[in-house]
Write an enzyme that holds these catalytic residues in place. Structure first.
Site, PDB file in Angstrom:
ATOM      1  N   HIS A  24      30.872  36.578  22.062  1.00  0.00           N
ATOM      2  CA  HIS A  24      31.565  37.757  21.857  1.00  0.00           C
ATOM      3  C   HIS A  24      30.396  38.682  20.725  1.00  0.00           C
ATOM      4  O   HIS A  24      29.167  39.401  21.544  1.00  0.00           O
ATOM      5  CB  HIS A  24      32.764  38.620  22.423  1.00  0.00           C
ATOM      6  CG  HIS A  24      32.817  38.169  23.482  1.00  0.00           C
ATOM      7  ND1 HIS A  24      34.367  37.473  23.430  1.00  0.00           N
ATOM      8  CD2 HIS A  24      32.980  37.673  24.856  1.00  0.00           C
ATOM      9  CE1 HIS A  24      34.469  36.957  24.335  1.00  0.00           C
ATOM     10  NE2 HIS A  24      33.597  36.927  25.497  1.00  0.00           N
TER      11      HIS A  24
ATOM     12  N   LYS B 211      41.816  36.892  36.012  1.00  0.00           N
ATOM     13  CA  LYS B 211      42.740  36.397  34.968  1.00  0.00           C
ATOM     14  C   LYS B 211      44.069  36.822  34.722  1.00  0.00           C
ATOM     15  O   LYS B 211      44.098  38.535  34.898  1.00  0.00           O
ATOM     16  CB  LYS B 211      42.078  36.141  33.305  1.00  0.00           C
ATOM     17  CG  LYS B 211      40.309  35.089  34.136  1.00  0.00           C
ATOM     18  CD  LYS B 211      39.662  35.872  32.284  1.00  0.00           C
ATOM     19  CE  LYS B 211      38.653  34.837  32.285  1.00  0.00           C
ATOM     20  NZ  LYS B 211      37.590  35.468  31.546  1.00  0.00           N
TER      21      LYS B 211
ATOM     22  N   ARG C 251      26.258  31.916  29.540  1.00  0.00           N
ATOM     23  CA  ARG C 251      26.279  30.452  28.912  1.00  0.00           C
ATOM     24  C   ARG C 251      26.119  29.082  29.873  1.00  0.00           C
ATOM     25  O   ARG C 251      24.703  29.359  30.505  1.00  0.00           O
ATOM     26  CB  ARG C 251      28.149  30.016  28.009  1.00  0.00           C
ATOM     27  CG  ARG C 251      28.364  31.169  27.312  1.00  0.00           C
ATOM     28  CD  ARG C 251      30.486  30.760  27.215  1.00  0.00           C
ATOM     29  NE  ARG C 251      30.753  31.181  28.554  1.00  0.00           N
ATOM     30  CZ  ARG C 251      31.925  31.595  28.965  1.00  0.00           C
ATOM     31  NH1 ARG C 251      32.610  30.896  27.566  1.00  0.00           N
ATOM     32  NH2 ARG C 251      32.743  31.464  29.853  1.00  0.00           N
TER      33      ARG C 251
ATOM     34  N   SER D   9      37.115  32.122  24.754  1.00  0.00           N
ATOM     35  CA  SER D   9      38.536  32.669  25.009  1.00  0.00           C
ATOM     36  C   SER D   9      39.603  31.928  25.083  1.00  0.00           C
ATOM     37  O   SER D   9      40.476  31.879  24.731  1.00  0.00           O
ATOM     38  CB  SER D   9      38.806  34.021  25.828  1.00  0.00           C
ATOM     39  OG  SER D   9      37.621  34.825  25.105  1.00  0.00           O
TER      40      SER D   9
HETATM   41  O1  PNS Z   1      35.000  38.729  30.363  1.00  0.00           O
HETATM   42  P1  PNS Z   1      35.228  38.393  31.810  1.00  0.00           P
HETATM   43  O2  PNS Z   1      36.461  38.140  32.473  1.00  0.00           O
HETATM   44  O3  PNS Z   1      34.026  37.785  32.373  1.00  0.00           O
HETATM   45  O4  PNS Z   1      34.688  39.984  32.620  1.00  0.00           O
HETATM   46  C1  PNS Z   1      34.810  40.631  33.642  1.00  0.00           C
HETATM   47  C2  PNS Z   1      34.830  41.907  34.069  1.00  0.00           C
HETATM   48  C3  PNS Z   1      35.836  42.607  33.145  1.00  0.00           C
HETATM   49  C4  PNS Z   1      33.650  42.184  33.784  1.00  0.00           C
HETATM   50  C5  PNS Z   1      34.773  42.090  35.524  1.00  0.00           C
HETATM   51  O5  PNS Z   1      36.165  41.272  36.341  1.00  0.00           O
HETATM   52  C6  PNS Z   1      34.778  43.121  35.675  1.00  0.00           C
HETATM   53  O6  PNS Z   1      33.425  43.814  35.922  1.00  0.00           O
HETATM   54  N1  PNS Z   1      36.142  44.097  35.812  1.00  0.00           N
HETATM   55  C7  PNS Z   1      36.123  45.749  36.262  1.00  0.00           C
HETATM   56  C8  PNS Z   1      36.369  45.995  37.518  1.00  0.00           C
HETATM   57  C9  PNS Z   1      35.190  45.694  38.397  1.00  0.00           C
HETATM   58  O7  PNS Z   1      33.962  46.717  38.204  1.00  0.00           O
HETATM   59  N2  PNS Z   1      34.689  44.891  39.475  1.00  0.00           N
HETATM   60  C10 PNS Z   1      33.976  44.211  40.537  1.00  0.00           C
HETATM   61  C11 PNS Z   1      32.471  42.933  40.217  1.00  0.00           C
HETATM   62  S1  PNS Z   1      31.817  42.509  41.187  1.00  0.00           S
END
Ligand code: PNS
Length: 164
Positions: A19, A43, A92, A130
Site C-alpha cells: 500500500h 471482509k 497485483r 494484508s
Molecule cells: O482493500 P480492499 O478491501 O480491496 O478495498 C475495497 C474497498 C474498501 C475499496 C471497497 O470494498 C469499497 O469501495 N468499499 C466502499 C463501499 C462501496 O463503494 N462499494 C461499492 C464498490 S463497487
C-alpha cells in the site's frame, strides 16, 4: 487551475509496504491524496477503523500532501464529496483484475466524473497482502519485511495470540 485530488481507498487491515508504495507514487502525481479506510462487505477485519487509520498515519503521516480519513458509505459518493478526480488502486497479479475491473466500472456508473487509475504493484510486493501479514503474525512468523517498524509491534501484539 483547481487542485487535483486523488483517493486511495481500501480496508488497510493492516497497511503494508505494498500500500505504501502505491500511496507514495500517487502522492508524487497528484496535488493531494486522501487515503480512506472503508468497509469491504466481503471482509471481516481484525483491526478497528480507528486502529487502521492510526497505523496508516504512523507509516505515511510524513507525506505533506497526504491525508487519512474514515468513511462508511459508497466510494463513489466519497469521491464526489471530496471533489476528487481519481481513485487510485494498486494492481497485483491477475487474481486482482476481475474484482478491481468490476469495482472500477461500477464506480464510474455511480460517479462518471471520477476515473479509476491502476498502478502496477512493484515486483517485490506482487504477492504481498494484508491477509498474509495477519496470518504470519498470528502464527508467530516474522512480518518485518512486509510492514514498517513503526507498526510492527502494534500488529504483533494484537494478533500473536490469535489465529485468523
Ligand atoms: O482493500 P480492499 O478491501 O480491496 O478495498 C475495497 C474497498 C474498501 C475499496 C471497497 O470494498 C469499497 O469501495 N468499499 C466502499 C463501499 C462501496 O463503494 N462499494 C461499492 C464498490 S463497487
Amino acid at each position: 487551475m483547481s487542485e487535483k485530488i486523488a483517493i486511495c481507498p481500501g480496508s488497510f487491515d493492516p497497511i503494508t509496504y505494498g500500500h505504501i508504495d502505491i500511496i507514495q507514487r500517487a502522492a508524487a502525481m497528484f496535488d493531494k491524496v486522501i487515503i480512506v479506510v472503508m468497509t469491504n462487505m466481503n471482509k471481516k477485519c481484525a483491526f478497528s477503523k480507528e486502529e487502521r487509520k492510526n497505523m496508516i498515519l504512523k507509516c505515511v503521516g510524513n507525506l505533506k500532501n497526504v491525508e487519512v480519513d474514515l468513511y462508511d458509505g459508497l466510494l463513489a459518493d466519497y469521491a464526489q464529496f471530496k471533489n476528487a478526480c481519481a481513485i487510485i488502486k494498486g494492481l497485483r497479479a491477475m487474481s486482482d483484475f476481475e474484482y478491481e475491473f468490476q469495482m472500477a466500472l461500477t464506480n464510474k456508473k455511480l460517479n462518471p466524473k471520477v476515473e479509476t487509475l491502476f498502478l502496477t504493484t512493484s515486483a517485490e510486493n506482487m504477492y504481498l497482502s494484508s491477509s498474509m501479514v495477519r496470518q504470519i503474525a498470528s502464527m508467530g512468523g516474522d512480518i518485518s519485511s512486509f510492514v514498517p517498524s513503526a507498526i510492527h509491534d502494534d500488529i504483533v501484539k494484537r494478533l500473536s495470540s490469535k489465529e485468523l
